[in-house]
Design a protein around this motif. Structure first.
Motif, PDB file in Angstrom:
ATOM      1  N   ARG A  64       4.482  -2.494  13.516  1.00 21.69           N
ATOM      2  CA  ARG A  64       4.643  -1.810  12.235  1.00 21.69           C
ATOM      3  C   ARG A  64       6.126  -1.524  12.014  1.00 21.69           C
ATOM      4  O   ARG A  64       6.854  -1.183  12.957  1.00 21.69           O
ATOM      5  N   GLN A  83      -0.225  -5.015   4.903  1.00 20.05           N
ATOM      6  CA  GLN A  83      -0.153  -3.553   4.812  1.00 20.05           C
ATOM      7  C   GLN A  83      -1.454  -2.980   5.379  1.00 20.05           C
ATOM      8  O   GLN A  83      -2.382  -2.670   4.639  1.00 20.05           O
ATOM      9  N   ASP A  85      -2.407  -0.174   6.336  1.00 22.59           N
ATOM     10  CA  ASP A  85      -2.810   1.177   5.915  1.00 22.59           C
ATOM     11  C   ASP A  85      -2.511   1.445   4.448  1.00 22.59           C
ATOM     12  O   ASP A  85      -2.410   2.605   4.043  1.00 22.59           O
ATOM     13  N   LYS A  89       2.276   2.947   3.208  1.00 21.28           N
ATOM     14  CA  LYS A  89       2.535   3.045   4.651  1.00 21.28           C
ATOM     15  C   LYS A  89       3.359   1.852   5.160  1.00 21.28           C
ATOM     16  O   LYS A  89       3.801   1.002   4.394  1.00 21.28           O
ATOM     17  N   ASN A 174      -5.798  -5.203   2.268  1.00 21.68           N
ATOM     18  CA  ASN A 174      -6.355  -4.840   3.575  1.00 21.68           C
ATOM     19  C   ASN A 174      -7.855  -4.575   3.513  1.00 21.68           C
ATOM     20  O   ASN A 174      -8.608  -4.942   4.421  1.00 21.68           O
ATOM     21  N   SER A 175      -8.347  -3.959   2.425  1.00 26.32           N
ATOM     22  CA  SER A 175      -9.768  -3.610   2.350  1.00 26.32           C
ATOM     23  C   SER A 175     -10.656  -4.838   2.135  1.00 26.32           C
ATOM     24  O   SER A 175     -11.866  -4.767   2.337  1.00 26.32           O
TER      25      SER A 175
END
Length: 615
Positions: A64, A83, A85, A89, A174-175
């Motif tokens: 990260r 990404q 998070d 972030k 990301n989701s």
């Protein structure tokens, strides 16, 4: 053509580390902060044109990191590839060489073979992920489409969004499953023989998590878009902005094996420079094609009816492969719904149906009542495969106040007629997820922002947008999770006989599209289209190759008696190969003979499609 500059974080096994490159022309000091158990600062060295770069041996895949500007502003990498998070972030280093592709034998489909199925990752399945789509690929293959089109997957705030509020164009949401999930999906599509189109947004950035202002003049106040500030493609410092988006397009082709990009709303890409951004983008893509030994496709969504987008560069065009035709959709929608408000003003006239079948545009240099000016250009010298057409898409459904699909606006027989008009047209047909069986769940507009003021602004903006239409009711709350859940497909055709009949009807039309000689590569100059406006019957004859196809569409709500038209040459007799009134398609049953002579008299049932083939 400008030389491209690599940006972002690029891990190299050979260099045993990661090269970081950031564009920040006005910064005095730039460093990368590695989020290790013990944080590590990596100072970047300034290079020409405002780029900063350095190699770090401490940054490996998964590390990260954030970018620190002038020792006080800490932000995610503008060219972050992941990404984990969310948009606010830290970014994560990604190793694109680690994925095991199995699609080496895959070759992109020729453009004329594209039958596109547009879908939204979050609402196409219950899971709302790339993996969820993979499980449904056999279903799409069975339907008969040849390509799926993903609405934008670039990282957006929260977990619910159409995708047009993306703020990190290089990072896969990301989701949805992130970079690995998208690669697995593309790989699985290619194994199924399906091409993949990705929707990308190069005309604006979303409002939440948009930190580009901190890095440099990515935006210009010379122009305005309906969604905020315009991106800087022709003002001071624009070379690096152009490079940013050129690199983004090439990344999808190179690292994710995407076959085609759908370029969102290119009319809002403002560029008054000597070489338009879109032309230079096409040049870079062509260079990549030569290097990779495979074809890539660029399809524009445009509100301009301007064939300059798709004309060859040697004829003053930008050389893109294809563009959407809004006119085609608007004609069909206005005719079957009677809606005449907003951008439907001036559409719905019977004679326009025959024109769009022959010319793709209605407004090709005509005065537009909606725009109050002469609008559009002639498509006379363009191929049919350069236009994508549909009867519904995410915009035309989702930008209604209540998100109604056509299945909620017209009857079953009209849905069959519309399917025929799109699939049997000479253009590239596109279906919107669920239309093939008449999905009844709406497709609504939804977001999941974190800023309360922004959420209220979105609500207000939606209400303002609907004032041009005579729609009744209250717009669902875009921020509500219920609005998102209501938009998921029900796949009710598995338990609904009529919906299953509609889906089987779509399958048959798509089989004809792929297997009929006259339809497999249509030439719009060899298509005859005539509408009997007194009885609302469209005669569409495909004469590209023998055996010819004669398609009849009765748009009237009562039976119509017609005489078959005489083609330009003597072709013998016609054989019935599909009649939407047949019992297998949910109709009352067909009483038409299997064979018909030229100029035969035919009675067409209300709202029906009859397809004849030359014998």
């Amino acid at each position: 053509m400008a030389v491209l500059r690599e940006i972002g974080a690029h891990y190299s096994p050979e260099k045993k580390g990661t090269v970081f490159t950031v564009w920040a022309p006005k910064a005095k000091h730039v460093e990368v902060l590695l989020h290790k158990p013990e944080p590590i600062q990596v100072p970047l060295q300034r290079e020409a044109m405002g780029y900063w770069t350095a190699l770090s041996e401490f940054a490996n895949p998964g590390t990260r990191y954030t970018i620190m500007l002038d020792e006080e502003t800490e932000r995610p990498d503008p060219a972050s590839h992941f990404q984990p998070d969310g948009v606010h972030k830290a970014s994560a280093v990604l190793d694109h060489t680690s994925f095991s592709w199995t699609d080496k034998k895959w070759k992109n489909l020729p453009l004329h073979q594209y039958i596109i199925y547009e879908l939204h990752v979050g609402t196409f399945t219950t899971e709302g992920t790339f993996e969820g789509i993979m499980e449904r690929l056999p279903e799409l293959k069975d339907l008969g489409v040849t390509a799926i089109e993903l609405m934008p997957v670039a990282q957006f705030p929260g977990s619910r969004n159409w995708g047009y509020d993306g703020v990190l164009p290089f990072a896969v949401q990301n989701s949805y499953g992130g970079p690995e999930g998208l690669k697995k999906l593309v790989n699985a599509c290619h194994e199924q023989g399906l091409a993949v189109v990705l929707d990308v947004v190069y005309n604006h950035m979303g409002p939440e998590g948009n930190y580009l202002h901190d890095f440099g003049p990515y935006f210009t106040d010379k122009y305005k878009t309906p969604w905020g500030m315009a991106l800087n493609f022709d003002d001071n410092y624009s070379d690096a902005v152009r490079n940013y988006f050129f690199q983004n397009a090439l990344m999808w082709f190179r690292e994710y094996h995407i076959d085609a990009l759908r370029l969102d709303a290119v009319h809002a890409i403002y560029d008054m420079g000597a070489k338009h951004f879109l032309q230079e983008l096409q040049e870079h893509v062509q260079e990549l094609e030569e290097q990779a030994g495979r074809d890539f496709i660029l399809i524009a969504e445009s509100d301009l009816n301007d064939v300059r987008l798709i004309n060859p560069m040697d004829r003053g065009g930008y050389g893109l492969d294809a563009q959407w035709s809004d006119d085609f959709h608007h004609v069909l929608h206005a005719m079957v719904t009677g809606e005449q408000e907003g951008y439907y003003v001036g559409f719905g006239k019977p004679e326009q149906l025959a024109k769009v079948m022959k010319r793709a545009f209605v407004y090709d240099g005509l005065y537009s009542e909606h725009r109050h000016r002469t609008f559009g250009s002639s498509t006379e010298h363009n191929k049919a495969e350069q236009f994508v057409v549909c009867s519904q898409n995410h915009d035309q459904v989702g930008n209604r106040m209540l998100g109604e699909r056509l299945s909620d606006l017209v009857d079953f027989k009209t849905l069959q007629v519309l399917a025929g008009l799109v699939i049997l047209s000479p253009y590239l047909p596109m279906l919107f997820m669920g239309e093939e069986y008449g999905e009844m769940n709406p497709f609504l507009y939804f977001v999941s922002h974190g800023d309360e003021d922004l959420i209220e602004a979105v609500r207000k903006g939606r209400r303002e947008e609907f004032k041009a239409f005579a729609w009744q009711g209250e717009a669902p709350d875009p921020q509500s999770k219920d609005t998102f859940n209501r938009s998921k497909l029900s796949r009710s055709y598995t338990s609904n006989t009529q919906q299953n009949q509609l889906r089987e009807y779509y399958k048959r039309l798509l089989q004809l599209r792929k297997n009929s000689a006259a339809l497999s590569k249509p030439d719009k100059d060899k298509v005859s289209a005539r509408l009997d406006d007194h009885n609302m019957v469209l005669h569409l004859i495909h004469q590209t190759r023998e055996p010819y196809l004669y398609c009849l569409f009765n748009l009237h709500d009562s039976p119509q008696s017609i005489n078959l038209a005489q083609p330009e040459e003597n072709i013998g007799s016609w054989k019935t190969i599909l009649h939407s009134a047949a019992a297998e398609w949910g109709g009352p049953g067909s009483e038409l003979p299997d064979m018909m002579e030229q100029k035969a008299a035919v009675v067409l049932p209300p709202k029906s499609v009859l397809i004849l083939q030359q014998q």
